[in-house]
Design an enzyme around this catalytic site. Structure first.
Site, mmCIF file in Angstrom:
data_model
loop_
_atom_site.group_PDB
_atom_site.id
_atom_site.type_symbol
_atom_site.label_atom_id
_atom_site.label_comp_id
_atom_site.label_asym_id
_atom_site.label_seq_id
_atom_site.Cartn_x
_atom_site.Cartn_y
_atom_site.Cartn_z
ATOM 1 N N ASP A 144 -15.950 -3.326 -1.211
ATOM 2 C CA ASP A 144 -15.267 -3.136 0.151
ATOM 3 C C ASP A 144 -16.547 -2.782 0.949
ATOM 4 O O ASP A 144 -17.598 -2.115 0.737
ATOM 5 C CB ASP A 144 -14.571 -1.774 -0.053
ATOM 6 N N ASP A 160 0.937 -1.286 0.053
ATOM 7 C CA ASP A 160 0.094 -0.016 0.034
ATOM 8 C C ASP A 160 0.847 1.278 0.114
ATOM 9 O O ASP A 160 1.860 1.351 0.747
ATOM 10 C CB ASP A 160 -0.971 -0.081 1.280
#
Length: 243
Positions: free
Chosen positions: A131, A10
């Site tokens: 998500d 990330d």
């Protein structure tokens, strides 16, 4: 059946970080050389790496492009990229630069035809991010909560030809609470699209549990903090996933 282990990188401000519950203000920095990290994952045997441009997810466009390009150049396997990819130009640009699959979240909710057209033209290259926060779809870097249930989001792309659904339990992401295996299995049971699990992976037990139900439509699992904190050994996880 085997599953794919996707070690995660990330990116925030060009650094390798992990967030807690998707909160940009709760970032832990794990390194300042994303390409080197990708190389380390490759050395452990990883064939895929999952990269997220966190800044891009909030900005709606690529922010950490240089870091992503460095990862693509350094990693000999396949790169799966998400974060701020919201139009066809961005999709085509990243694939042309060597990214194997792109992950589309916010645009999949707001512009589903974009995903359908891309999946039709680019078979095997488009992943839809689902998500979830309390069963509903979260967008824009998980900052916004929609009124669309997770199952409804998956149903929208049932026959679109997308490569996979990336299911993340936002409340568990980066929290070391254990992967939400039941929710992942439930989603996989409602769609013919392969599902990738994400969020909360703690140790080898989560990998083993997911590998045991791979035949139910689970393609793989993304793991980040557990690797960086040393709770999960990547080489061991790969062995278990392939067994």
């Amino acid at each position: 059946m085997s599953i794919i282990i996707f070690p995660a990188i990330d990116l925030k401000g060009g650094q390798v970080v992990r967030l807690a519950e998707g909160d940009m203000d709760r970032a832990t920095v794990y390194g300042d050389d994303p390409a080197q990290q990708a190389g380390a994952f490759a050395a452990a045997g990883a064939e895929w790496v999952h990269v997220v441009d966190l800044d891009g997810a909030f900005a709606g466009k690529a922010v950490n492009a240089a870091a992503v390009e460095a990862i693509v150049a350094a990693f000999p396997g396949k790169v799966q990229l998400g974060g701020g990819i919201r139009d066809r130009a961005a999709i085509d640009r990243w694939l042309a630069l060597g990214v194997e699959r792109v992950v589309i979240g916010t645009a999949a909710l707001e512009d589903p035809e974009l995903v359908r057209a891309a999946a039709r033209d680019l078979p095997g290259r488009i992943v839809v991010a689902v998500d979830a926060r309390e069963g509903m779809v979260a967008t824009r870097g998980w900052a916004d909560l929609s009124d669309v249930p997770v199952a409804d989001m998956a149903e929208r792309f049932r026959d679109a030809g997308v490569a996979a659904l990336l299911f993340t339990d936002v409340g568990r992401d980066g929290m070391m609470k254990g992967c939400n295996i039941e929710a992942t299995r439930t989603l996989a049971g409602k769609t013919r699209i392969p599902v990738i699990a994400s969020g909360g992976v703690t140790d080898i037990g989560d990998v083993l549990a997911l590998a045991r139900v791979a035949s139910e439509g689970i393609e793989g699992v993304i793991t980040g903090r557990a690797l960086y904190d040393g709770r999960l050994d990547l080489a061991e996880a790969l062995r278990v996933a392939r067994a």
